[in-house]
Structures are given as C-alpha cells and as structure tokens.
Design a protein around this motif. Sequence first.
Motif, short mmCIF file in Angstrom:
data_model
loop_
_atom_site.label_atom_id
_atom_site.label_comp_id
_atom_site.label_asym_id
_atom_site.label_seq_id
_atom_site.Cartn_x
_atom_site.Cartn_y
_atom_site.Cartn_z
N LEU A 89 0.86 -1.18 0.00
CA LEU A 89 0.00 0.00 0.00
C LEU A 89 0.89 1.23 0.00
CD1 LEU A 89 -2.66 1.67 0.47
CD2 LEU A 89 -2.26 1.30 2.93
N VAL A 90 0.63 2.14 -0.93
CA VAL A 90 1.46 3.34 -1.07
C VAL A 90 0.58 4.58 -0.92
CG1 VAL A 90 3.20 4.48 -2.48
CG2 VAL A 90 2.81 2.01 -2.75
N LEU A 91 0.96 5.47 -0.02
CA LEU A 91 0.22 6.71 0.19
C LEU A 91 1.00 7.90 -0.38
CD1 LEU A 91 -1.21 6.27 3.81
CD2 LEU A 91 -2.16 5.51 1.62
N LYS A 92 0.29 8.98 -0.61
CA LYS A 92 0.89 10.17 -1.23
C LYS A 92 1.72 10.96 -0.22
CE LYS A 92 -3.16 10.78 -4.27
NZ LYS A 92 -2.48 10.51 -5.54
N SER A 93 2.76 11.59 -0.74
CA SER A 93 3.56 12.49 0.07
C SER A 93 4.02 13.65 -0.80
CB SER A 93 4.79 11.76 0.63
OG SER A 93 5.64 12.66 1.33
N ASP A 94 4.18 14.83 -0.19
CA ASP A 94 4.82 15.94 -0.89
C ASP A 94 6.14 16.32 -0.22
OD1 ASP A 94 3.96 17.23 1.40
OD2 ASP A 94 2.54 18.55 0.37
N ASN A 95 6.51 15.54 0.82
CA ASN A 95 7.76 15.76 1.52
C ASN A 95 8.09 14.50 2.31
OD1 ASN A 95 9.82 16.53 3.37
ND2 ASN A 95 9.20 18.67 3.18
N VAL A 96 8.85 13.62 1.69
CA VAL A 96 9.12 12.31 2.31
C VAL A 96 9.94 12.47 3.59
CG1 VAL A 96 10.39 10.15 2.00
CG2 VAL A 96 8.86 10.98 0.19
N ALA A 97 10.95 13.34 3.57
CA ALA A 97 11.78 13.54 4.77
C ALA A 97 10.93 13.97 5.95
CB ALA A 97 12.88 14.55 4.48
N ARG A 98 10.01 14.92 5.73
CA ARG A 98 9.13 15.38 6.81
C ARG A 98 8.25 14.25 7.31
NH1 ARG A 98 4.74 18.36 4.24
NH2 ARG A 98 4.14 16.18 3.94
N ASP A 99 7.69 13.47 6.37
CA ASP A 99 6.80 12.38 6.78
C ASP A 99 7.55 11.33 7.60
OD1 ASP A 99 4.54 13.49 5.67
OD2 ASP A 99 4.74 12.44 3.77
N LEU A 100 8.78 11.04 7.24
CA LEU A 100 9.55 10.06 7.99
C LEU A 100 9.82 10.55 9.42
CD1 LEU A 100 12.08 8.78 5.31
CD2 LEU A 100 10.14 7.53 6.28
N VAL A 101 10.05 11.85 9.58
CA VAL A 101 10.22 12.42 10.92
C VAL A 101 8.93 12.23 11.73
CG1 VAL A 101 10.51 14.57 12.22
CG2 VAL A 101 12.00 14.07 10.28
N ILE A 102 7.80 12.51 11.09
CA ILE A 102 6.51 12.34 11.76
C ILE A 102 6.31 10.89 12.16
CG2 ILE A 102 4.00 12.42 11.43
CD1 ILE A 102 4.47 14.88 9.62
N PHE A 103 6.61 9.97 11.25
CA PHE A 103 6.44 8.55 11.56
C PHE A 103 7.34 8.14 12.73
CE2 PHE A 103 5.47 7.94 6.77
CZ PHE A 103 4.16 8.32 6.97
N ASN A 104 8.56 8.63 12.74
CA ASN A 104 9.47 8.29 13.84
C ASN A 104 8.97 8.85 15.16
OD1 ASN A 104 11.44 6.78 12.42
ND2 ASN A 104 12.37 8.65 11.63
N GLU A 105 8.41 10.05 15.13
CA GLU A 105 7.85 10.63 16.35
C GLU A 105 6.68 9.81 16.88
OE1 GLU A 105 6.93 14.59 15.13
OE2 GLU A 105 8.97 15.34 15.51
N LEU A 106 5.98 9.12 15.96
CA LEU A 106 4.87 8.25 16.34
C LEU A 106 5.35 6.84 16.70
CD1 LEU A 106 2.30 9.28 13.56
CD2 LEU A 106 2.22 9.87 16.00
N GLU A 107 6.67 6.67 16.70
CA GLU A 107 7.31 5.39 17.02
C GLU A 107 6.96 4.30 16.03
OE1 GLU A 107 6.52 4.51 21.14
OE2 GLU A 107 7.85 6.10 21.83
N LEU A 108 6.74 4.71 14.76
CA LEU A 108 6.60 3.74 13.68
C LEU A 108 8.00 3.43 13.15
CD1 LEU A 108 3.55 5.26 11.75
CD2 LEU A 108 3.54 3.56 13.59
N GLU A 109 8.21 2.18 12.78
CA GLU A 109 9.54 1.76 12.31
C GLU A 109 9.71 2.17 10.85
OE1 GLU A 109 12.22 -2.30 11.75
OE2 GLU A 109 10.37 -2.34 12.95
N THR A 110 10.75 2.94 10.56
CA THR A 110 10.98 3.44 9.21
C THR A 110 12.36 3.05 8.70
OG1 THR A 110 11.90 5.55 9.97
CG2 THR A 110 9.51 5.45 9.69
N TYR A 111 12.57 3.32 7.42
CA TYR A 111 13.85 3.07 6.76
C TYR A 111 14.30 4.36 6.07
CZ TYR A 111 12.43 -1.79 7.40
OH TYR A 111 12.04 -2.98 7.94
N PRO A 112 15.57 4.46 5.71
CA PRO A 112 16.05 5.67 5.02
C PRO A 112 15.29 5.89 3.72
CG PRO A 112 17.91 4.36 5.79
CD PRO A 112 16.68 3.52 6.00
N PRO A 113 15.10 7.15 3.30
CA PRO A 113 14.39 7.43 2.04
C PRO A 113 15.14 6.86 0.84
CG PRO A 113 15.44 9.42 2.92
CD PRO A 113 15.56 8.38 3.98
N PHE A 114 14.37 6.57 -0.19
CA PHE A 114 14.95 5.98 -1.40
C PHE A 114 14.41 6.72 -2.62
CE2 PHE A 114 14.51 2.85 -4.90
CZ PHE A 114 15.85 2.59 -5.12
#
Length: 289
Positions: A89-114
């Motif tokens: 499942l892929v959701l839309k983003s207009d700023n991947v770096a910002r979204d990854l910060v948000i996900f990390n703050e929510l304690e979701l497990e993320t990976y480096p952007p690609f």
Amino acid sequence: MLRGVDHIVLAVSDLDAARTLYEALGFIVTPTAYHPFGTKNALVQLDGAFLELLAVHDESLMPEPREGSFSFARFNQSFLHDRQGASMLVLKSDNVARDLVIFNELELETYPPFDFEREAEQPDGSKKTVSFSNGFLHHPLMKHTGFFVCHHRHDPEHFWKPDYQYHANGAQRLESVLFLADNPSDHHEFLGGFSGQRIMRSTSAGVVVDTGHGLLEVLTPSAAKVFYDLDVPTNMPLEGGIAALNISVDLQKTEELLAAAQIDYFCHNDLLVVQPEALFGCGLLMRAK
C-alpha cells in the motif's frame, strides 16, 4: 495532514499475462517500464491513484540486502516466492523527509528514504524521465505487506496521461483498499499514523480509515464474506493482508466485458465481484460510479 492513496503494488509472476487479463477487464494498461533495481511494471491509471502490476525483470540488478535498509525489489521478489497479489500500500507524500520524521515521532519503524528515476513511455511513443522519492515503513503486525509514502517529483503531465485513463469499463476511482485481519482493531494505530487520519469508523466487523483519497477498510475474513462474499486469497499469511480493491466503474459495460472475456464474476449487494484467485491474488469489487 492526510495522506491519500497513491497506488497499490500488485505483484505478479507473469507481467504479460497480468496485462492481458486487466485489458480483458476493460482497463487501459500502460507500456511496460523497467526499474534500475531489477523489477518492471505496467500501470492502470485512475483518478489520482493507480494500480501497479509489478514483476521481477532482472534479479542481478537487485541491491544486496543491507541491515537497516529496505529493498523494494527484494521485498516483492520474496512476496512472489509465497504468492501473487497486492503486496504493498502506497500513500501520497509531498515531503518524504518530513513524513519520515513524523512517523518516527509516532514510534513507527521506518527506513532511510529511497529516490530513483525511470523512463515512462508516452502515448505517442516518446519517453520522459519520471522521478520518485519513497519512504518505507514496517508494520510488525502485518510484516508480509509493504507500506510506503511516495512523492512524484516529475512534471505531472509526464506521468498522468488522459489517454491512459479512458477505460472501456468506465473505471474512474479507486474507492477503497480492503484488508483482511483476524483482529482489525489491532491495525488502527498503525494505519492512523501512516495515513494521518485519527478519526475512523470502528465496529465489531472492522475498521474504516478515510485518507481523503480512498478508504482503507480492515475486515475480518468472516465479515468480508458477509459483506462482499469475498474469499480469502490463497496462501495469504495468518496475519492477513490486502485482499481486494474497490473501484467505481460503469457496471453495464463492465459486466459485458467480463462475460465476453469469460471471467468468472457474480453480483453481490450492487457490486460486481471477481474473486482473488481469478485476478492474480487480489479481488475486485466494482461499484457504480
């Protein structure tokens, strides 16, 4: 901020066969494109979302596994070792770096952007370069399904083409993505953080998340049988996964196409239903547009 549905990855072992089947269903399928990391795809473009038919092209191009990183190609290759179907499942983003910060703050497990680029064949046969930024997440309760956000960094007209969206079946929108899980409420925290939608409908049968551009519906297998008469895809892991997509179409045209192509379907609660096993592991629920 809500993140709507961008696309669904449909992993298949034979891309040409999948193309033939989806064309028989009345969809226009884009020309085959090749990723620099060993996969290939063909798309069904709808209104701001698309289905990505994806297959392995050249395993030698796939990056070697590295701790702490995520390989889109190897994830789908592994998925195909077990079954075909909706792998991501892929959701839309207009700023991947910002979204990854948000996900990390929510304690979701993320990976480096690609980030990557590929060529996209235009309706006139010319080619344009399209580029994407992606941010991947891991959902520990549904580890055999991939999740990521995608930012289209190219000019929209190089990717979205009206000529690729005039489907013979009248298809317009991806209305919802249907997940199966024994305990749908277990997934509301992840899907809420992933989509940015904290208000959701929850019943004993399941959970519905409105992303603002497509619903995410998580039902128990028994509820999906009652609501849609939908079978569980073969070899779906016990944790569940994506079982079907709900698309708005012209019902009369679609029924004529299904009959002409001799594709098994049935009518259920004002829907045309094609079971997952008839469609490379991901069912279709088609409603009037």
